[in-house]
Design an enzyme around this catalytic site. Structure first.
Site, short mmCIF file in Angstrom:
data_model
loop_
_atom_site.label_atom_id
_atom_site.label_comp_id
_atom_site.label_asym_id
_atom_site.label_seq_id
_atom_site.Cartn_x
_atom_site.Cartn_y
_atom_site.Cartn_z
N CYS A 69 4.79 7.28 16.26
CA CYS A 69 5.77 7.96 16.73
C CYS A 69 7.31 7.38 15.75
O CYS A 69 7.34 7.14 14.74
CB CYS A 69 6.36 6.00 17.24
SG CYS A 69 7.25 6.74 18.62
N GLY A 104 0.05 -1.37 -0.24
CA GLY A 104 0.06 -0.42 -0.34
C GLY A 104 0.79 1.47 -0.01
O GLY A 104 0.65 2.44 -0.93
N THR A 126 11.26 -6.29 -10.49
CA THR A 126 10.81 -8.48 -10.83
C THR A 126 10.06 -8.83 -10.33
O THR A 126 9.63 -8.53 -8.95
CB THR A 126 11.37 -9.08 -10.44
OG1 THR A 126 13.41 -8.77 -10.85
CG2 THR A 126 11.61 -10.46 -10.93
#
Length: 380
Positions: free
Chosen positions: A321, A57, A228
């Site tokens: 964080c 994502g 790849t």
């Protein structure tokens, strides 16, 4: 991972072959990739040619935001704006902030309501002045689970001729997500959120979507994404997605019932706990069915996390964080919560492995954990 996805990954991992090679093994690997592309496209309402494989994502979000901005800017230098929400995942938030800081991009941050919901009129107002290269709003929030009206937002963007991107990583396991019906020009998906392997995802991109690569190399995927291809991971992704879609309605109802029992149980403990985001028992139209996000007053989220972890319950704080310094969630702050409230956040995610016993274990551990966390903060 779903058992079928594990089997699929192992099956193809035993085969030799780079999908870009022309020899027999390479052609066999290419066939695996192209079959998976067709299956993923069919499951998500996209043409096979619209499926661009990525490493997940984050890469897909970066390609969508930066790649679209670069393409539109090259077409017309006066198009310099980006519109996105203040509650995006950092995979969108950080690329936008990078463009703002290094390229002088004019960014408009859409502010949500108290539930984390974005009204289409808010986007319409942001696009009205013109000069916007791309708009990006996530389908469902990764922290509080709020579901956005993506089709309406995409329609607004189309009115203004602005490419619209949505990060649907959190949504596809639980909601009837279809690229063709969404109206979006670009959509991010990832395998690991639906029982597939980590490290595989895709950007669904309309063939006419303006897009240029942000990394250069072999140009394996439509000349916009080089590298790849992981045939085994892509095959496993397709298997996990098909299985998820086939059982999604039934599984969403089961997980929704677990979520509601967890939230109702936490609220009934008399600890002052509140729910962040939109929540109504039995309703999965405004919040992801597997998302429970609560605020525990008088506690630090990190203390709650570690104490629950010691009791066998794994959750997250919903905070980011940065550089080793815990920060309150930008999502909660954008929704109007105070910094003190945001520091007591807990996100509990439910999925296909979750059971009634898991909910029981959490509710049994929570009172003692909250008491110890409050003692640590000096409030008891």
């Amino acid at each position: 991972m779903l058992p079928a996805a594990v089997d699929a990954l192992l099956e193809v991992s035993r085969q030799v072959g780079n999908p870009s090679s022309l020899h027999t093994s390479g052609r066999a690997a290419r066939a695996v990739v192209e079959e998976a592309r067709e299956r993923i496209g069919a499951a998500l309402g996209a043409r096979p040619s619209e499926v661009v494989f990525t490493s997940g994502g984050t890469e897909a979000d970066n390609l969508a935001v930066k790649g679209t901005w670069l393409a539109r800017r090259a077409q017309d230098p006066s198009v310099n704006g980006v519109v996105t929400s203040a509650i995006e995942h950092h995979a969108v938030l950080d690329p936008v902030e990078y463009l703002e800081g290094s390229r002088g991009v004019a960014v408009t941050w859409l502010e949500p309501d108290r539930c984390g919901h974005l009204a289409p009129d808010t986007l319409r107002e942001a696009l009205a002045p013109g000069g916007v290269a791309v708009a990006s709003v996530m389908w469902a929030n990764n922290e509080v689970g709020t579901i956005q009206p993506v089709a309406e937002l995409a329609a607004v963007a189309r009115e203004h001729g602005v490419p619209f991107h949505t990060d649907a990583v959190q949504a596809i396991a639980h909601l009837p997500v279809r690229f063709d019906d969404s109206g979006a020009d670009l959509m991010t998906v990832s395998a690991h959120k639906l029982g597939g392997p980590v490290g595989v995802g895709a950007l669904l991109a309309r063939r006419d979507a303006p897009l240029v690569p942000i990394a250069h190399g072999g140009g394996q995927e439509r000349q916009v994404r080089s590298g790849t291809l992981d045939a085994a991971g892509i095959h496993s992704f397709a298997v996990a997605l098909e299985e998820t879609v086939a059982h999604r309605d039934v599984e969403a109802k089961r997980v929704l019932a677990l979520r509601d029992r967890l939230i109702e149980g936490a609220l009934g403990l008399g600890l002052g706990i509140t729910v962040s985001g939109c929540w109504k028992a039995g309703d999965a139209t405004k919040r992801l069915p597997g998302n429970a996000h609560v605020l525990v007053p008088g506690c630090e989220g990190d203390s709650l996390l570690y104490l629950l972890d010691a009791a066998g319950v794994e959750c997250s704080t919903g905070s980011a964080c940065q550089a080793g310094v815990p920060q309150p969630s930008h999502v909660l702050l954008a929704m109007g919560h105070t910094e003190s409230q945001a520091r007591g956040a807990l996100r509990l995610s439910l999925g296909h492995t979750s059971t009634e016993a898991d909910v029981d274990a959490f509710l049994a551990a929570l009172p003692g954990v909250v008491e110890r966390a409050r003692r640590a903060s000096g409030l008891l």
